[in-house]
Design a protein around this motif. Structure first.
Motif, PDB file in Angstrom:
ATOM      1  N   SER A 177      -7.151  -8.931   0.694  1.00 49.07           N
ATOM      2  CA  SER A 177      -5.889  -9.472   1.191  1.00 49.07           C
ATOM      3  C   SER A 177      -5.396  -8.622   2.366  1.00 49.07           C
ATOM      4  O   SER A 177      -5.811  -7.463   2.544  1.00 49.07           O
ATOM      5  N   ARG A 178      -4.507  -9.195   3.144  1.00 49.15           N
ATOM      6  CA  ARG A 178      -3.921  -8.475   4.279  1.00 49.15           C
ATOM      7  C   ARG A 178      -3.065  -7.306   3.795  1.00 49.15           C
ATOM      8  O   ARG A 178      -3.024  -6.252   4.447  1.00 49.15           O
ATOM      9  N   GLU A 179      -2.405  -7.483   2.665  1.00 51.18           N
ATOM     10  CA  GLU A 179      -1.541  -6.422   2.153  1.00 51.18           C
ATOM     11  C   GLU A 179      -2.345  -5.172   1.817  1.00 51.18           C
ATOM     12  O   GLU A 179      -1.893  -4.037   2.087  1.00 51.18           O
ATOM     13  N   GLN A 180      -3.518  -5.322   1.202  1.00 53.56           N
ATOM     14  CA  GLN A 180      -4.332  -4.153   0.876  1.00 53.56           C
ATOM     15  C   GLN A 180      -4.850  -3.467   2.146  1.00 53.56           C
ATOM     16  O   GLN A 180      -4.923  -2.235   2.199  1.00 53.56           O
ATOM     17  N   ALA A 181      -5.185  -4.245   3.172  1.00 51.21           N
ATOM     18  CA  ALA A 181      -5.619  -3.643   4.436  1.00 51.21           C
ATOM     19  C   ALA A 181      -4.475  -2.882   5.094  1.00 51.21           C
ATOM     20  O   ALA A 181      -4.667  -1.798   5.666  1.00 51.21           O
ATOM     21  N   GLN A 182      -3.256  -3.407   5.019  1.00 52.90           N
ATOM     22  CA  GLN A 182      -2.099  -2.711   5.581  1.00 52.90           C
ATOM     23  C   GLN A 182      -1.797  -1.421   4.827  1.00 52.90           C
ATOM     24  O   GLN A 182      -1.380  -0.419   5.427  1.00 52.90           O
ATOM     25  N   ALA A 183      -2.001  -1.408   3.501  1.00 55.10           N
ATOM     26  CA  ALA A 183      -1.780  -0.194   2.719  1.00 55.10           C
ATOM     27  C   ALA A 183      -2.774   0.896   3.130  1.00 55.10           C
ATOM     28  O   ALA A 183      -2.418   2.081   3.243  1.00 55.10           O
ATOM     29  N   ALA A 184      -4.033   0.515   3.367  1.00 58.83           N
ATOM     30  CA  ALA A 184      -5.026   1.498   3.829  1.00 58.83           C
ATOM     31  C   ALA A 184      -4.672   2.011   5.220  1.00 58.83           C
ATOM     32  O   ALA A 184      -4.838   3.201   5.518  1.00 58.83           O
ATOM     33  N   GLN A 185      -4.161   1.145   6.073  1.00 60.73           N
ATOM     34  CA  GLN A 185      -3.757   1.562   7.414  1.00 60.73           C
ATOM     35  C   GLN A 185      -2.614   2.577   7.357  1.00 60.73           C
ATOM     36  O   GLN A 185      -2.593   3.559   8.100  1.00 60.73           O
ATOM     37  N   ALA A 186      -1.647   2.354   6.463  1.00 60.97           N
ATOM     38  CA  ALA A 186      -0.534   3.291   6.327  1.00 60.97           C
ATOM     39  C   ALA A 186      -0.995   4.632   5.769  1.00 60.97           C
ATOM     40  O   ALA A 186      -0.482   5.692   6.143  1.00 60.97           O
ATOM     41  N   ALA A 187      -1.995   4.632   4.856  1.00 57.73           N
ATOM     42  CA  ALA A 187      -2.471   5.888   4.273  1.00 57.73           C
ATOM     43  C   ALA A 187      -3.205   6.749   5.298  1.00 57.73           C
ATOM     44  O   ALA A 187      -3.207   7.979   5.192  1.00 57.73           O
ATOM     45  N   LEU A 188      -3.816   6.126   6.317  1.00 59.16           N
ATOM     46  CA  LEU A 188      -4.599   6.874   7.302  1.00 59.16           C
ATOM     47  C   LEU A 188      -3.873   7.061   8.630  1.00 59.16           C
ATOM     48  O   LEU A 188      -4.430   7.651   9.558  1.00 59.16           O
ATOM     49  N   ARG A 189      -2.648   6.579   8.752  1.00 55.03           N
ATOM     50  CA  ARG A 189      -1.965   6.527  10.034  1.00 55.03           C
ATOM     51  C   ARG A 189      -1.849   7.904  10.704  1.00 55.03           C
ATOM     52  O   ARG A 189      -1.949   8.027  11.927  1.00 55.03           O
ATOM     53  N   ALA A 190      -1.655   8.972   9.935  1.00 54.73           N
ATOM     54  CA  ALA A 190      -1.455  10.303  10.533  1.00 54.73           C
ATOM     55  C   ALA A 190      -2.699  10.798  11.262  1.00 54.73           C
ATOM     56  O   ALA A 190      -2.594  11.617  12.175  1.00 54.73           O
ATOM     57  N   ASP A 191      -3.888  10.333  10.884  1.00 55.04           N
ATOM     58  CA  ASP A 191      -5.134  10.799  11.500  1.00 55.04           C
ATOM     59  C   ASP A 191      -5.727   9.788  12.484  1.00 55.04           C
ATOM     60  O   ASP A 191      -6.837  10.004  12.987  1.00 55.04           O
ATOM     61  N   LEU A 192      -5.007   8.704  12.773  1.00 55.80           N
ATOM     62  CA  LEU A 192      -5.546   7.661  13.636  1.00 55.80           C
ATOM     63  C   LEU A 192      -4.831   7.673  14.980  1.00 55.80           C
ATOM     64  O   LEU A 192      -3.616   7.892  15.054  1.00 55.80           O
ATOM     65  N   SER A 193      -5.595   7.429  16.038  1.00 56.94           N
ATOM     66  CA  SER A 193      -4.999   7.248  17.366  1.00 56.94           C
ATOM     67  C   SER A 193      -4.760   5.773  17.662  1.00 56.94           C
ATOM     68  O   SER A 193      -3.821   5.417  18.369  1.00 56.94           O
ATOM     69  N   ARG A 194      -5.608   4.911  17.135  1.00 52.40           N
ATOM     70  CA  ARG A 194      -5.446   3.459  17.270  1.00 52.40           C
ATOM     71  C   ARG A 194      -5.976   2.788  16.013  1.00 52.40           C
ATOM     72  O   ARG A 194      -6.876   3.321  15.358  1.00 52.40           O
ATOM     73  N   SER A 195      -5.429   1.617  15.707  1.00 50.72           N
ATOM     74  CA  SER A 195      -5.918   0.863  14.544  1.00 50.72           C
ATOM     75  C   SER A 195      -5.495  -0.589  14.688  1.00 50.72           C
ATOM     76  O   SER A 195      -4.511  -0.901  15.371  1.00 50.72           O
ATOM     77  N   GLN A 196      -6.256  -1.482  14.055  1.00 51.37           N
ATOM     78  CA  GLN A 196      -5.924  -2.902  14.056  1.00 51.37           C
ATOM     79  C   GLN A 196      -6.526  -3.562  12.823  1.00 51.37           C
ATOM     80  O   GLN A 196      -7.542  -3.094  12.292  1.00 51.37           O
ATOM     81  N   LEU A 197      -5.892  -4.634  12.362  1.00 45.20           N
ATOM     82  CA  LEU A 197      -6.392  -5.426  11.244  1.00 45.20           C
ATOM     83  C   LEU A 197      -7.178  -6.617  11.797  1.00 45.20           C
ATOM     84  O   LEU A 197      -6.783  -7.228  12.795  1.00 45.20           O
ATOM     85  N   ARG A 198      -8.284  -6.925  11.143  1.00 41.39           N
ATOM     86  CA  ARG A 198      -9.151  -8.018  11.597  1.00 41.39           C
ATOM     87  C   ARG A 198      -9.519  -8.899  10.412  1.00 41.39           C
ATOM     88  O   ARG A 198     -10.032  -8.416   9.400  1.00 41.39           O
ATOM     89  N   GLU A 199      -9.264 -10.201  10.559  1.00 44.47           N
ATOM     90  CA  GLU A 199      -9.586 -11.160   9.502  1.00 44.47           C
ATOM     91  C   GLU A 199     -10.963 -11.764   9.761  1.00 44.47           C
ATOM     92  O   GLU A 199     -11.275 -12.161  10.884  1.00 44.47           O
TER      93      GLU A 199
END
Length: 260
Positions: free
Chosen positions: A119-141
């Motif tokens: 689901s999109r919600e689980q992908a967004q949760a993973a993005q929030a958990a890694l945000r401090a170590d990421l310079s860029r990120s995006q979700l892809r369906e």
């Protein structure tokens, strides 16, 4: 007569000029050598006398000889000191201008994809958990895929109605069809099978434009839609550690140019 007179006159003039040049004349008087008071005179020395004796400079006439003040000769240390001072003056500006410190090079980036997330919600949760170590990120369906795709009309009530529908489709200029005899789609008219969904969608659009309602059915195992997290991170962060913290089942390599 006139010409004869002119010739005689010219001869007399020439004779007079010749006699004038032949007459001895006294030598011109030489101007007396005037010497100014207090000024030294210059005497020429024969070439054979040069080197035998240095010419003497006579004292000024009519005035007491005053010795000229001799310029002080430079001491032996004057020339080296001047060269040392010039070298010091030249080297001082160069020493004052120091080279700028080299700018630190930016950290090298690495890119990867984590997923699939149901689901999109689980992908967004993973993005929030890694945000401090990421310079860029995006979700892809990722859209669901099937082994192949068929274009079908709605099932008819009977075999006869299905055959009538098939005749109408042929009269409209369509071919490549057959009537399904059994199963849940019995008495439906199949109008082609395609390996990708894009081809099936083009076929469906032409049928609908001609007035034949149809639908696309996937054949084989069809996977559900999934979500992936595409990330870019510095080489100071470990891709394996990010994968573990994201909770994703897979990690795939990703070209950073594909990450918007």
């Amino acid at each position: 007569m006139l010409i004869r007179f002119l010739i005689v006159a010219l001869a007399i003039l020439n004779l007079g000029v010749a006699l004038w040049w032949m007459t001895p004349r006294p030598a011109p008087a030489t101007a007396p050598d005037v010497r100014e008071t207090g000024v030294a005179t210059l005497e020429l020395v024969p070439m054979d006398a040069v080197g035998a004796a240095a010419p003497a400079v006579p004292a000024p006439t009519g005035a007491a000889a005053t010795p000229a003040a001799a310029a002080p000769a430079p001491t032996p240390a004057t020339a080296p000191d001047a060269a040392r001072a010039a070298a010091t003056a030249t080297a001082t500006p160069a020493a004052a201008v120091s080279a700028p410190p080299p700018s630190p090079s930016p950290p090298q980036q690495q890119c990867a994809s984590f997923g699939p997330f149901p689901s999109r919600e689980q992908a967004q949760a993973a993005q929030a958990a890694l945000r401090a170590d990421l310079s860029r990120s995006q979700l892809r369906e990722v859209q669901p895929k099937a082994a192949s795709y068929r274009v079908l009309t709605a099932p008819a009530a009977s075999r006869e109605e299905a055959q009538a529908m098939a005749r109408r489709i042929v009269e409209a200029g369509f071919s490549d069809y057959f009537i399904i005899a059994q199963g849940e789609d019995a008495n439906a008219v199949a109008l082609g099978q395609y390996r990708n969904r894009e081809g099936a969608e083009r076929r469906l659009a032409t049928l609908v434009a001609a007035g034949f309602p149809a639908r696309i059915v996937g054949n084989g195992v069809e996977a559900a839609a999934s979500w992936w997290l595409d990330v870019a991170h510095a080489d100071t962060a470990s891709a394996a550690d990010l994968h573990k913290r994201s909770g994703a089942a897979q990690r795939q390599a990703l070209e950073c140019a594909r990450l918007r």
